[in-house]
Scaffold this motif. Sequence first.
Motif, PDB file in Angstrom:
ATOM      1  N   UNK A 340       0.829  -1.206   0.000  1.00 57.36           N
ATOM      2  CA  UNK A 340       0.000   0.000   0.000  1.00 57.36           C
ATOM      3  C   UNK A 340       0.867   1.261   0.000  1.00 57.36           C
ATOM      4  N   UNK A 341       1.966   1.232   0.752  1.00 55.18           N
ATOM      5  CA  UNK A 341       2.853   2.392   0.803  1.00 55.18           C
ATOM      6  C   UNK A 341       3.551   2.604  -0.543  1.00 55.18           C
ATOM      7  N   UNK A 342       3.975   1.508  -1.183  1.00 57.69           N
ATOM      8  CA  UNK A 342       4.594   1.619  -2.510  1.00 57.69           C
ATOM      9  C   UNK A 342       3.596   2.190  -3.516  1.00 57.69           C
ATOM     10  N   UNK A 374      -1.578   5.063   9.352  1.00 62.11           N
ATOM     11  CA  UNK A 374      -1.718   6.512   9.507  1.00 62.11           C
ATOM     12  C   UNK A 374      -0.813   7.262   8.543  1.00 62.11           C
ATOM     13  N   UNK A 375       0.379   6.721   8.301  1.00 65.28           N
ATOM     14  CA  UNK A 375       1.313   7.352   7.372  1.00 65.28           C
ATOM     15  C   UNK A 375       0.731   7.359   5.959  1.00 65.28           C
ATOM     16  N   UNK A 376       0.150   6.221   5.567  1.00 66.17           N
ATOM     17  CA  UNK A 376      -0.425   6.113   4.221  1.00 66.17           C
ATOM     18  C   UNK A 376      -1.582   7.092   4.051  1.00 66.17           C
ATOM     19  N   UNK A 377      -2.447   7.166   5.069  1.00 64.79           N
ATOM     20  CA  UNK A 377      -3.567   8.105   5.005  1.00 64.79           C
ATOM     21  C   UNK A 377      -3.050   9.537   4.922  1.00 64.79           C
ATOM     22  N   UNK A 403       0.254  14.963  12.042  1.00 64.09           N
ATOM     23  CA  UNK A 403       1.622  15.219  12.474  1.00 64.09           C
ATOM     24  C   UNK A 403       1.936  14.616  13.827  1.00 64.09           C
ATOM     25  N   UNK A 404       0.898  14.375  14.653  1.00 60.92           N
ATOM     26  CA  UNK A 404       1.147  13.830  15.989  1.00 60.92           C
ATOM     27  C   UNK A 404       1.395  12.346  15.974  1.00 60.92           C
ATOM     28  N   UNK A 405       1.208  11.715  14.800  1.00 61.70           N
ATOM     29  CA  UNK A 405       1.423  10.275  14.732  1.00 61.70           C
ATOM     30  C   UNK A 405       2.836   9.986  14.260  1.00 61.70           C
ATOM     31  N   UNK A 406       3.246   8.736  14.485  1.00 64.79           N
ATOM     32  CA  UNK A 406       4.622   8.354  14.184  1.00 64.79           C
ATOM     33  C   UNK A 406       4.908   8.518  12.695  1.00 64.79           C
ATOM     34  N   UNK A 407       6.124   8.929  12.317  1.00 63.33           N
ATOM     35  CA  UNK A 407       6.495   9.043  10.923  1.00 63.33           C
ATOM     36  C   UNK A 407       6.662   7.666  10.322  1.00 63.33           C
ATOM     37  N   UNK A 408       6.810   7.622   9.010  1.00 59.88           N
ATOM     38  CA  UNK A 408       6.985   6.344   8.328  1.00 59.88           C
ATOM     39  C   UNK A 408       8.197   5.635   8.876  1.00 59.88           C
ATOM     40  N   UNK A 409       8.012   4.422   9.307  1.00 60.63           N
ATOM     41  CA  UNK A 409       9.135   3.647   9.843  1.00 60.63           C
ATOM     42  C   UNK A 409       9.138   2.279   9.205  1.00 60.63           C
ATOM     43  N   UNK A 410      10.327   1.739   9.070  1.00 57.21           N
ATOM     44  CA  UNK A 410      10.448   0.406   8.508  1.00 57.21           C
ATOM     45  C   UNK A 410      10.599  -0.550   9.668  1.00 57.21           C
ATOM     46  N   UNK A 411       9.531  -1.296   9.978  1.00 59.63           N
ATOM     47  CA  UNK A 411       9.555  -2.202  11.131  1.00 59.63           C
ATOM     48  C   UNK A 411       9.526  -3.628  10.602  1.00 59.63           C
ATOM     49  N   UNK A 412      10.627  -4.315  10.695  1.00 56.27           N
ATOM     50  CA  UNK A 412      10.635  -5.691  10.235  1.00 56.27           C
ATOM     51  C   UNK A 412       9.672  -6.535  11.039  1.00 56.27           C
TER      52      UNK A 412
END
Length: 414
Positions: A340-342, A374-377, A403-412
């Motif tokens: 979805x992010x891609x 949240x990042x995708x939205x 902006x109050x939510x976590x930024x895009x992170x790569x979580x394995x």
Amino acid sequence: MPQWSDYSTGERIKILRGKQISQQQLANMTGLSLPTIRQAEQNRRLSLPTLLKIANALSVDTSVVLGQQAPRRAMEPDDRTTLRDISASVHDTAAGFLPSEAEPVTVVDLTAATKKAWALYWSGQYRELGSLLGLLLRDAAVTAETLEGDSALAVLGLLSDGYQIAACVANLFGARDLAYSSIGHARAAALRAGDPLRTARVDSARSWVYLRDGRLQRSMAVAEDAALAIEPRYSDQTPEQLTVYGNLLNHCAVTAARLEDEDRTGDFLSQLHAVGARLGREHDFHGARFGPYTAVTQAVGINVTIGKPGKALKLIESVKPTHLTGLADAARNRYQLDVALAQTDAKLYDSALDTLEGVLHDSPQWARHQALPAVIVQKIGSASTARLRRVSELIGVPAVGLDSFAPATMKTAL
């Protein structure tokens, strides 16, 4: 969005109660009358005994109810109960506070319980897992005290797994202090068991704790050192060793991507695919899952992180539905969020919303502990449509102003 302290105490009680618990149910849980609960939510007659009972029933500290401390993001009543159960189990077991009536069990039973605990973790059934972990940790600790030799070492290994699972849940829920203490107990038990692969597997989880705490250099160092310690030789390798090794390389690739080191990320991705090819199929060992399809699906998210959505989309085209059947539920869900992010980065907004909505509907309990929805939205926020608002409601955030939510992170996916 209002800060947690901006709400009244009554409003905070209502928010913490959520849709899962009615006023009558909260009254039953606290032993208070329904009128008392209603008055509390109206900021009337909230005595200290009433406050303590409500906080205990909602599995939060009184400071959260009073607005002095905000609740963790996406934490619902069941989540808070699960976290409190796990915390009590970990700390009591590690301190040796075991019930006097507890009796040792067989290694076979402990092995079966550990296998079930990992399955519950990977399928996102955290409430049931929280209850099981208490029994697993207690029984493993009691049994380890009664055995000697190889049997004792085997039980210590299972005790390590129990602590490691607790650390993974705590890390996922954002309870970083509990994650650190649990993973420390897991490593100590693995070392006592004299099991290098289990110790390396614990270090994989430890690397993930550092990653989610923003300690990227430390995360990389732990994963690299552990990978080097068990690096397979072509003349001497087992599927178990390759599985743990591949899992560690995945952590290295994820962290290198977060550090914006594209060259090292590429090197680790090449090694990932090579180890996956050597395994030939998906394997599971001590909770570590790895294989050729894990390598490909993880590479999708990593390429998105380093700003290569086009390459990620090409990898997505190579992944068939049958390839995903061997992955755990959490790994499949994580892959779909990366897809979805891609799609979002490629401005394929309708496709991204299709993918995201599918995950939110299929695995709501798992999804609410992830930052990527949240990042995708947020990324699609300019396309303010009724559909986007519907998806936003599913994850409990507005379509804009995230902006109050976590930024895009790569979580394995652990």
